[in-house]
Design an enzyme around this catalytic site. Structure first.
Site, PDB file in Angstrom:
ATOM      1  N   GLY A  12       1.692  -5.242  -0.522  1.00  0.00           N
ATOM      2  CA  GLY A  12       0.352  -4.703  -0.272  1.00  0.00           C
ATOM      3  C   GLY A  12      -0.630  -5.825  -0.001  1.00  0.00           C
ATOM      4  O   GLY A  12      -0.525  -6.889  -0.606  1.00  0.00           O
ATOM      5  N   ARG A  26      -4.443 -25.781   5.837  1.00  0.00           N
ATOM      6  CA  ARG A  26      -5.231 -27.022   5.935  1.00  0.00           C
ATOM      7  C   ARG A  26      -4.694 -28.124   5.013  1.00  0.00           C
ATOM      8  O   ARG A  26      -4.698 -29.291   5.385  1.00  0.00           O
ATOM      9  CB  ARG A  26      -6.698 -26.719   5.666  1.00  0.00           C
ATOM     10  CG  ARG A  26      -7.253 -25.870   6.809  1.00  0.00           C
ATOM     11  CD  ARG A  26      -8.738 -25.899   6.903  1.00  0.00           C
ATOM     12  NE  ARG A  26      -9.164 -25.256   8.136  1.00  0.00           N
ATOM     13  CZ  ARG A  26     -10.376 -24.770   8.348  1.00  0.00           C
ATOM     14  NH1 ARG A  26     -11.284 -24.871   7.410  1.00  0.00           N
ATOM     15  NH2 ARG A  26     -10.687 -24.206   9.501  1.00  0.00           N
ATOM     16  N   ARG A  73       6.315  -4.116   4.259  1.00  0.00           N
ATOM     17  CA  ARG A  73       7.410  -3.950   3.297  1.00  0.00           C
ATOM     18  C   ARG A  73       8.655  -3.900   4.164  1.00  0.00           C
ATOM     19  O   ARG A  73       8.659  -3.265   5.209  1.00  0.00           O
ATOM     20  CB  ARG A  73       7.208  -2.678   2.478  1.00  0.00           C
ATOM     21  CG  ARG A  73       5.822  -2.688   1.796  1.00  0.00           C
ATOM     22  CD  ARG A  73       5.702  -1.717   0.662  1.00  0.00           C
ATOM     23  NE  ARG A  73       4.304  -1.514   0.307  1.00  0.00           N
ATOM     24  CZ  ARG A  73       3.676  -2.119  -0.703  1.00  0.00           C
ATOM     25  NH1 ARG A  73       4.318  -2.959  -1.486  1.00  0.00           N
ATOM     26  NH2 ARG A  73       2.404  -1.876  -0.966  1.00  0.00           N
ATOM     27  N   ASP A 104       4.935  -9.009  -7.160  1.00  0.00           N
ATOM     28  CA  ASP A 104       6.213  -9.190  -7.848  1.00  0.00           C
ATOM     29  C   ASP A 104       7.412  -9.017  -6.923  1.00  0.00           C
ATOM     30  O   ASP A 104       8.349  -9.822  -6.932  1.00  0.00           O
ATOM     31  CB  ASP A 104       6.328  -8.130  -8.946  1.00  0.00           C
ATOM     32  CG  ASP A 104       6.292  -8.761 -10.319  1.00  0.00           C
ATOM     33  OD1 ASP A 104       6.752  -9.902 -10.446  1.00  0.00           O
ATOM     34  OD2 ASP A 104       5.801  -8.098 -11.253  1.00  0.00           O
ATOM     35  N   THR A 126      -1.906  -9.787  -5.136  1.00  0.00           N
ATOM     36  CA  THR A 126      -1.856  -8.331  -5.319  1.00  0.00           C
ATOM     37  C   THR A 126      -3.088  -7.901  -6.110  1.00  0.00           C
ATOM     38  O   THR A 126      -3.499  -8.607  -7.037  1.00  0.00           O
ATOM     39  CB  THR A 126      -0.570  -7.878  -6.044  1.00  0.00           C
ATOM     40  OG1 THR A 126      -0.691  -6.491  -6.372  1.00  0.00           O
ATOM     41  CG2 THR A 126      -0.300  -8.637  -7.332  1.00  0.00           C
ATOM     42  N   ASP A 128      -3.291  -5.534  -8.151  1.00  0.00           N
ATOM     43  CA  ASP A 128      -2.943  -4.852  -9.405  1.00  0.00           C
ATOM     44  C   ASP A 128      -3.012  -5.703 -10.677  1.00  0.00           C
ATOM     45  O   ASP A 128      -3.031  -5.165 -11.775  1.00  0.00           O
ATOM     46  CB  ASP A 128      -1.523  -4.269  -9.307  1.00  0.00           C
ATOM     47  CG  ASP A 128      -1.440  -3.129  -8.312  1.00  0.00           C
ATOM     48  OD1 ASP A 128      -2.501  -2.557  -7.998  1.00  0.00           O
ATOM     49  OD2 ASP A 128      -0.335  -2.815  -7.834  1.00  0.00           O
ATOM     50  N   ASP A 130      -0.605  -7.280 -11.971  1.00  0.00           N
ATOM     51  CA  ASP A 130       0.569  -6.849 -12.737  1.00  0.00           C
ATOM     52  C   ASP A 130       1.660  -7.916 -12.810  1.00  0.00           C
ATOM     53  O   ASP A 130       2.818  -7.606 -13.048  1.00  0.00           O
ATOM     54  CB  ASP A 130       1.144  -5.560 -12.114  1.00  0.00           C
ATOM     55  CG  ASP A 130       1.562  -5.749 -10.660  1.00  0.00           C
ATOM     56  OD1 ASP A 130       1.263  -6.819 -10.077  1.00  0.00           O
ATOM     57  OD2 ASP A 130       2.182  -4.827 -10.102  1.00  0.00           O
ATOM     58  N   ARG A 155     -21.497   7.818 -10.962  1.00  0.00           N
ATOM     59  CA  ARG A 155     -22.199   8.059 -12.229  1.00  0.00           C
ATOM     60  C   ARG A 155     -23.598   8.628 -11.982  1.00  0.00           C
ATOM     61  O   ARG A 155     -24.034   9.536 -12.694  1.00  0.00           O
ATOM     62  CB  ARG A 155     -22.283   6.721 -12.971  1.00  0.00           C
ATOM     63  CG  ARG A 155     -22.700   6.836 -14.386  1.00  0.00           C
ATOM     64  CD  ARG A 155     -22.699   5.450 -15.001  1.00  0.00           C
ATOM     65  NE  ARG A 155     -23.464   5.463 -16.212  1.00  0.00           N
ATOM     66  CZ  ARG A 155     -23.047   4.932 -17.347  1.00  0.00           C
ATOM     67  NH1 ARG A 155     -21.890   4.339 -17.411  1.00  0.00           N
ATOM     68  NH2 ARG A 155     -23.797   4.980 -18.409  1.00  0.00           N
ATOM     69  N   ARG A 172      -0.252   1.389 -10.321  1.00  0.00           N
ATOM     70  CA  ARG A 172       0.912   2.278 -10.509  1.00  0.00           C
ATOM     71  C   ARG A 172       1.558   2.067 -11.873  1.00  0.00           C
ATOM     72  O   ARG A 172       1.871   3.002 -12.583  1.00  0.00           O
ATOM     73  CB  ARG A 172       1.958   2.036  -9.410  1.00  0.00           C
ATOM     74  CG  ARG A 172       1.665   2.757  -8.124  1.00  0.00           C
ATOM     75  CD  ARG A 172       2.517   2.222  -7.015  1.00  0.00           C
ATOM     76  NE  ARG A 172       2.264   0.790  -6.823  1.00  0.00           N
ATOM     77  CZ  ARG A 172       2.916   0.003  -6.009  1.00  0.00           C
ATOM     78  NH1 ARG A 172       3.908   0.464  -5.295  1.00  0.00           N
ATOM     79  NH2 ARG A 172       2.610  -1.273  -5.882  1.00  0.00           N
ATOM     80  N   GLU A 223      -3.861   5.354 -11.231  1.00  0.00           N
ATOM     81  CA  GLU A 223      -3.016   6.279 -10.452  1.00  0.00           C
ATOM     82  C   GLU A 223      -1.640   6.498 -11.080  1.00  0.00           C
ATOM     83  O   GLU A 223      -1.022   7.539 -10.886  1.00  0.00           O
ATOM     84  CB  GLU A 223      -2.865   5.784  -9.005  1.00  0.00           C
ATOM     85  CG  GLU A 223      -2.168   4.444  -8.894  1.00  0.00           C
ATOM     86  CD  GLU A 223      -1.971   3.972  -7.453  1.00  0.00           C
ATOM     87  OE1 GLU A 223      -1.871   2.746  -7.255  1.00  0.00           O
ATOM     88  OE2 GLU A 223      -1.892   4.819  -6.553  1.00  0.00           O
TER      89      GLU A 223
HETATM   90  P1  ATP Z   1       2.326  -5.042  -4.313  1.00  0.00           P
HETATM   91  O1  ATP Z   1       2.205  -5.459  -5.753  1.00  0.00           O
HETATM   92  O2  ATP Z   1       1.025  -5.135  -3.614  1.00  0.00           O
HETATM   93  O3  ATP Z   1       3.040  -3.742  -4.112  1.00  0.00           O
HETATM   94  P2  ATP Z   1       4.780  -6.457  -3.796  1.00  0.00           P
HETATM   95  O4  ATP Z   1       5.047  -7.797  -3.266  1.00  0.00           O
HETATM   96  O5  ATP Z   1       5.223  -6.192  -5.213  1.00  0.00           O
HETATM   97  O6  ATP Z   1       3.220  -6.163  -3.593  1.00  0.00           O
HETATM   98  P3  ATP Z   1       6.897  -4.783  -2.740  1.00  0.00           P
HETATM   99  O7  ATP Z   1       6.822  -3.657  -1.781  1.00  0.00           O
HETATM  100  O8  ATP Z   1       7.463  -4.535  -4.077  1.00  0.00           O
HETATM  101  O9  ATP Z   1       5.410  -5.357  -2.818  1.00  0.00           O
HETATM  102  O10 ATP Z   1       7.738  -5.967  -2.062  1.00  0.00           O
HETATM  103  C1  ATP Z   1       7.451  -6.431  -0.761  1.00  0.00           C
HETATM  104  C2  ATP Z   1       8.734  -6.706  -0.031  1.00  0.00           C
HETATM  105  O11 ATP Z   1       9.457  -7.738  -0.729  1.00  0.00           O
HETATM  106  C3  ATP Z   1       9.703  -5.546   0.042  1.00  0.00           C
HETATM  107  O12 ATP Z   1       9.416  -4.669   1.101  1.00  0.00           O
HETATM  108  C4  ATP Z   1      11.030  -6.266   0.269  1.00  0.00           C
HETATM  109  O13 ATP Z   1      11.177  -6.637   1.610  1.00  0.00           O
HETATM  110  C5  ATP Z   1      10.857  -7.536  -0.570  1.00  0.00           C
HETATM  111  N1  ATP Z   1      11.487  -7.340  -1.891  1.00  0.00           N
HETATM  112  C6  ATP Z   1      11.007  -6.672  -2.960  1.00  0.00           C
HETATM  113  N2  ATP Z   1      11.863  -6.674  -4.006  1.00  0.00           N
HETATM  114  C7  ATP Z   1      12.951  -7.348  -3.576  1.00  0.00           C
HETATM  115  C8  ATP Z   1      14.210  -7.685  -4.167  1.00  0.00           C
HETATM  116  N3  ATP Z   1      14.512  -7.347  -5.426  1.00  0.00           N
HETATM  117  N4  ATP Z   1      15.094  -8.372  -3.422  1.00  0.00           N
HETATM  118  C9  ATP Z   1      14.795  -8.738  -2.155  1.00  0.00           C
HETATM  119  N5  ATP Z   1      13.642  -8.453  -1.547  1.00  0.00           N
HETATM  120  C10 ATP Z   1      12.723  -7.771  -2.228  1.00  0.00           C
END
Ligand code: ATP
Length: 322
Positions: A12, A26, A73, A104, A126, A128, A130, A155, A172, A223
């Site tokens: 995201g 840079r 993704r 993550d 991110t 979140d 998290d 409010r 989430r 959410e």
């Molecule tokens: P956000 O917290 O904003 O959702 P995020 O980085 O956690 O961000 P994800 O959709 O979980 O978002 O992961 C982004 C991309 O990273 C995935 O679409 C996938 O391509 C890759 N990815 C996630 N988990 C794995 C994994 N365990 N092994 C390999 N690739 C992964």
């Protein structure tokens, strides 16, 4: 340094990702490296969608939300064939070091890429908040401020109409946005995924507030809470007789110009990541903030850490909203 560094944003989008890209580009150029932007996260990497970047290709982006490199993704990157292809693309172009800005999931993907010989530096991007290894993630502060501003507007109208309003914010699995936006907006109830919902307590607060002359009742709900807002609203109306509306903030929380806090976190984590690449002694690190300091932690260790909720803050918000 005579190195080729790749940069990508994944998962995201988050306000401040552009500030991180600018800092990584840079710093790399300042240190003598060639820097390459990889478009659309791991999808673009697999497809070889890679372009050289210069100091001026990151001009005028510090204040912009989103990510100029775009993000995605990638299902293909979840497969071992996809990751082999990604590593091959990097090797063909002589890119041995990769800065990955994402959540993550993105850093988990980065760790798998590191097993194929690429030196990966992870930056927490991110909204979140998290990611357990770092106190803050890039985008969180901006998202909280956006939510806070929206809650303040709601409010005003809630008070005028003497209503209860359930405001759904992002999160989430992690209630940090709800806790921060709820505490700083003076919400009467904050509902987060980490704590089971006590509907009776929510209704009690509505009734208690009314008795005390409160005109509004704001419930901030993450959410990820496993209770439908419609069901909750119906319950509150039946139990308290108070009109209850639902506002879902949604993607407005992802956009907007990053706050100074996010720009600083983004700039300093990306700067550190490229410094580590130049130094070369510590490979495959996650860069983040611990006790206010910018630090690096081995990627594997960083990803094993488990995020916990600051229950003291949750309790404080409950007490301050009596
Ligand atoms: P956000 O917290 O904003 O959702 P995020 O980085 O956690 O961000 P994800 O959709 O979980 O978002 O992961 C982004 C991309 O990273 C995935 O679409 C996938 O391509 C890759 N990815 C996630 N988990 C794995 C994994 N365990 N092994 C390999 N690739 C992964």
């Amino acid at each position: 340094m005579k190195k080729k560094i790749g940069i990508l944003t994944s998962g995201g989008d988050a306000p401040g990702m552009n500030a991180a890209i600018r800092a990584a580009v840079r710093t790399g150029i300042f240190m003598g490296a060639e820097v390459y932007g990889i478009k659309s996260g791991y999808e673009g990497l697999i497809d070889g969608n890679i372009e050289p970047m210069t100091a001026s290709s990151v001009s005028d982006i510090l204040h912009r939300g989103g990510t100029i490199l775009r993000t995605a993704r990638s299902e293909r990157f979840m497969t071992s064939e996809g990751r082999q292809k990604a590593a091959e693309v990097l090797r063909e172009r002589g890119i041995e070091d990769l800065v990955i800005i994402g959540g993550d999931g993105s850093l988990n993907g980065g760790m798998k890429l590191s097993e194929l010989g690429i030196n990966v530096m992870g930056i927490p991007g991110t909204i979140d908040n998290d990611m357990a290894y770092t106190e803050r993630t890039i985008g969180f502060d901006t998202a909280v401020n956006t939510a806070l501003s929206a809650i303040s507007n709601v409010r005003d109208t809630s008070s005028s109409h003497e209503r209860t309003t359930i405001i759904e914010v992002m999160g989430r699995n992690c209630g940090d946005i709800a806790v921060w936006a709820g505490t700083t907006s003076g919400a009467e109830s904050i509902l987060i995924p980490e704590v089971p919902v006590d509907i009776e307590n929510v209704c009690r607060k509505v009734t208690q507030g009314r008795k005390r002359g409160k005109l509004h009742n704001i419930i901030v709900k993450a959410e990820g809470v496993r209770l439908d807002s419609g069901v909750l609203a119906k319950h509150i109306m039946e139990r308290t007789g108070m009109e209850t509306k639902i506002v879902v903030l949604g993607h407005v929380q992802r956009g907007g110009s990053p706050t100074a806090v996010d720009r600083m976190l983004a700039s300093s984590t990306a700067f550190k990541a490229v410094e580590l690449i130049a130094d070369g002694s510590e490979r495959n690190q996650a860069v983040g903030m611990v006790k206010g300091e910018i630090v690096s932690i081995p990627l594997e260790k960083a990803l094993k850490a488990k995020k916990t909720m600051d229950m003291r803050c949750v309790k404080m918000a409950e007490i301050l909203s009596i």
